[in-house]
Design a protein around this motif. Structure first.
Motif, PDB file in Angstrom:
ATOM      1  N   VAL A 159     -53.413 -21.549 -96.757  1.00 45.50           N
ATOM      2  CA  VAL A 159     -53.091 -21.745 -95.344  1.00 45.50           C
ATOM      3  C   VAL A 159     -51.838 -20.963 -94.971  1.00 45.50           C
ATOM      4  O   VAL A 159     -51.757 -20.358 -93.894  1.00 45.50           O
ATOM      5  N   TYR A 160     -50.862 -20.957 -95.864  1.00 47.11           N
ATOM      6  CA  TYR A 160     -49.633 -20.198 -95.624  1.00 47.11           C
ATOM      7  C   TYR A 160     -49.933 -18.706 -95.469  1.00 47.11           C
ATOM      8  O   TYR A 160     -49.388 -18.027 -94.588  1.00 47.11           O
ATOM      9  N   LEU A 161     -50.822 -18.195 -96.308  1.00 46.66           N
ATOM     10  CA  LEU A 161     -51.214 -16.784 -96.219  1.00 46.66           C
ATOM     11  C   LEU A 161     -51.952 -16.493 -94.915  1.00 46.66           C
ATOM     12  O   LEU A 161     -51.735 -15.448 -94.283  1.00 46.66           O
ATOM     13  N   LEU A 162     -52.816 -17.408 -94.502  1.00 38.61           N
ATOM     14  CA  LEU A 162     -53.553 -17.229 -93.246  1.00 38.61           C
ATOM     15  C   LEU A 162     -52.604 -17.244 -92.042  1.00 38.61           C
ATOM     16  O   LEU A 162     -52.733 -16.432 -91.121  1.00 38.61           O
ATOM     17  N   LEU A 163     -51.645 -18.147 -92.053  1.00 40.61           N
ATOM     18  CA  LEU A 163     -50.655 -18.185 -90.984  1.00 40.61           C
ATOM     19  C   LEU A 163     -49.832 -16.901 -90.972  1.00 40.61           C
ATOM     20  O   LEU A 163     -49.513 -16.354 -89.905  1.00 40.61           O
ATOM     21  N   GLY A 164     -49.504 -16.414 -92.165  1.00 38.16           N
ATOM     22  CA  GLY A 164     -48.770 -15.149 -92.263  1.00 38.16           C
ATOM     23  C   GLY A 164     -49.570 -13.983 -91.716  1.00 38.16           C
ATOM     24  O   GLY A 164     -49.026 -13.111 -91.038  1.00 38.16           O
ATOM     25  N   ALA A 165     -50.879 -13.976 -91.984  1.00 34.83           N
ATOM     26  CA  ALA A 165     -51.742 -12.910 -91.472  1.00 34.83           C
ATOM     27  C   ALA A 165     -51.815 -12.936 -89.951  1.00 34.83           C
ATOM     28  O   ALA A 165     -51.744 -11.890 -89.288  1.00 34.83           O
ATOM     29  N   TYR A 199     -47.246 -12.205 -78.514  1.00 30.87           N
ATOM     30  CA  TYR A 199     -45.922 -12.428 -79.099  1.00 30.87           C
ATOM     31  C   TYR A 199     -45.533 -13.894 -79.209  1.00 30.87           C
ATOM     32  O   TYR A 199     -44.944 -14.302 -80.224  1.00 30.87           O
ATOM     33  N   PRO A 200     -45.818 -14.755 -78.197  1.00 37.09           N
ATOM     34  CA  PRO A 200     -45.463 -16.178 -78.348  1.00 37.09           C
ATOM     35  C   PRO A 200     -46.131 -16.846 -79.547  1.00 37.09           C
ATOM     36  O   PRO A 200     -45.625 -17.851 -80.055  1.00 37.09           O
ATOM     37  N   ILE A 201     -47.252 -16.278 -79.993  1.00 37.29           N
ATOM     38  CA  ILE A 201     -47.937 -16.838 -81.157  1.00 37.29           C
ATOM     39  C   ILE A 201     -47.037 -16.774 -82.383  1.00 37.29           C
ATOM     40  O   ILE A 201     -47.054 -17.677 -83.229  1.00 37.29           O
ATOM     41  N   THR A 202     -46.220 -15.703 -82.466  1.00 38.75           N
ATOM     42  CA  THR A 202     -45.343 -15.559 -83.634  1.00 38.75           C
ATOM     43  C   THR A 202     -44.326 -16.694 -83.708  1.00 38.75           C
ATOM     44  O   THR A 202     -44.003 -17.175 -84.791  1.00 38.75           O
ATOM     45  N   PHE A 203     -43.822 -17.134 -82.556  1.00 41.97           N
ATOM     46  CA  PHE A 203     -42.852 -18.221 -82.553  1.00 41.97           C
ATOM     47  C   PHE A 203     -43.515 -19.566 -82.840  1.00 41.97           C
ATOM     48  O   PHE A 203     -42.920 -20.427 -83.496  1.00 41.97           O
ATOM     49  N   MET A 252     -48.431 -11.562 -88.652  1.00 43.92           N
ATOM     50  CA  MET A 252     -48.305 -10.100 -88.751  1.00 43.92           C
ATOM     51  C   MET A 252     -49.177  -9.390 -87.717  1.00 43.92           C
ATOM     52  O   MET A 252     -48.752  -8.419 -87.082  1.00 43.92           O
ATOM     53  N   THR A 253     -50.398  -9.874 -87.551  1.00 44.48           N
ATOM     54  CA  THR A 253     -51.309  -9.261 -86.587  1.00 44.48           C
ATOM     55  C   THR A 253     -50.750  -9.356 -85.170  1.00 44.48           C
ATOM     56  O   THR A 253     -50.740  -8.368 -84.423  1.00 44.48           O
ATOM     57  N   SER A 254     -50.272 -10.527 -84.797  1.00 43.58           N
ATOM     58  CA  SER A 254     -49.719 -10.724 -83.454  1.00 43.58           C
ATOM     59  C   SER A 254     -48.509  -9.829 -83.226  1.00 43.58           C
ATOM     60  O   SER A 254     -48.353  -9.229 -82.152  1.00 43.58           O
ATOM     61  N   LEU A 255     -47.663  -9.716 -84.228  1.00 41.36           N
ATOM     62  CA  LEU A 255     -46.441  -8.922 -84.103  1.00 41.36           C
ATOM     63  C   LEU A 255     -46.748  -7.438 -83.959  1.00 41.36           C
ATOM     64  O   LEU A 255     -46.242  -6.761 -83.060  1.00 41.36           O
ATOM     65  N   VAL A 256     -47.590  -6.908 -84.843  1.00 40.06           N
ATOM     66  CA  VAL A 256     -47.899  -5.475 -84.834  1.00 40.06           C
ATOM     67  C   VAL A 256     -48.669  -5.086 -83.574  1.00 40.06           C
ATOM     68  O   VAL A 256     -48.377  -4.078 -82.934  1.00 40.06           O
ATOM     69  N   VAL A 257     -49.655  -5.905 -83.199  1.00 40.32           N
ATOM     70  CA  VAL A 257     -50.459  -5.601 -82.018  1.00 40.32           C
ATOM     71  C   VAL A 257     -49.599  -5.604 -80.758  1.00 40.32           C
ATOM     72  O   VAL A 257     -49.784  -4.763 -79.861  1.00 40.32           O
ATOM     73  N   SER A 258     -48.649  -6.510 -80.668  1.00 39.24           N
ATOM     74  CA  SER A 258     -47.788  -6.561 -79.481  1.00 39.24           C
ATOM     75  C   SER A 258     -47.011  -5.263 -79.307  1.00 39.24           C
ATOM     76  O   SER A 258     -46.734  -4.839 -78.178  1.00 39.24           O
ATOM     77  N   ASN A 259     -46.660  -4.603 -80.414  1.00 39.16           N
ATOM     78  CA  ASN A 259     -45.954  -3.322 -80.342  1.00 39.16           C
ATOM     79  C   ASN A 259     -46.873  -2.179 -79.921  1.00 39.16           C
ATOM     80  O   ASN A 259     -46.435  -1.226 -79.277  1.00 39.16           O
TER      81      ASN A 259
END
Length: 234
Positions: free
Chosen positions: A12-18, A59-63, A21-28
């Protein structure tokens, strides 16, 4: 926890991390398109009050994810996700830069100028986003755990919203300052975009509070966690 629970917690930790990362990179990558997030066109300080970049959508997903990880896995695990996000941002920036440098063929559906027009500002955007992200996420995690300790794990809504409000303001302010400094956004739009972006993020923070409660409830039920109890994986 038994071995099965530890395995599930890691997954679950890995899935949350994925997702993070996806939300962060895509927002850029998508930041150059702007839209109105409310039907009324109200101008303030030279910009529409409800005009924001589409990059703000994921981006709010990352927070939300870092708050959930902070609550369940602890401060160290949340900080590790933040640092990993910086690496993901830099790596994506290098890939985009390489793709922009290599020449397109004469039959390419997207020529060099089109590609540069869409992704050419990504390097600056990623740099600005990384600086803003670095400050904002660490502030969010620090404040979140300060309130968590102060309230002894109670009042989840309080630490979720107050940590996010301040960190999102820092994030919006920093990224706009850098984008305006590098000439990617006109200074005349700075104040309007700052207010609009912050209001949008505050609204998203309020909306995601029930989802944080749901996530914490599911974790505590699945792993038999008490209030303020954390899963220590690292």
């Amino acid at each position: 926890m038994n071995k099965k629970d530890v395995f599930v917690a890691h997954r679950v930790y890995l899935l949350l991390g994925a997702l993070f990362m996806t939300s962060l990179v895509v927002s850029n990558l998508i930041f150059q398109k702007f839209f109105y997030w409310y039907p009324f066109n109200l101008n303030i300080f030279g910009a529409s009050l409800f005009e924001v970049s589409v990059g703000i959508l994921p981006y709010p997903i990352t927070f939300l994810i870092t708050d959930l990880i902070s609550e369940i896995y602890g401060k160290k695990a949340a900080n590790q996700i933040v640092v990993t996000g910086i690496f993901a941002s830099v790596f994506s920036m290098l890939i985009v830069y390489t793709a922009d440098v290599v020449p397109a063929t004469n039959w390419s559906p997207v020529n060099d100028s089109q590609f540069t027009n869409v992704f050419g500002s990504t390097i600056i955007a990623v740099f600005a986003s990384m600086m803003a992200y670095l400050f904002a996420q660490f502030v969010d995690i620090q404040i979140y755990h300060y309130w968590k300790t102060l309230t002894k794990g109670k009042h989840l809504w309080l630490r979720n919203n107050f940590s996010t409000f301040l960190s999102q303001f820092i994030d919006t302010l920093t990224v706009l300052l850098l984008l305006c400094f590098f000439g990617k956004i006109e200074w005349t739009k700075f104040a309007g975009l700052l207010i609009s972006g912050f209001l949008f993020k505050v609204l998203m923070a309020l909306i995601d509070t029930p989802f944080l409660y749901l996530g914490v409830y599911l974790f505590r039920r699945r792993f038999n966690l008490k209030v303020n109890e954390e899963i220590h994986l690292i």
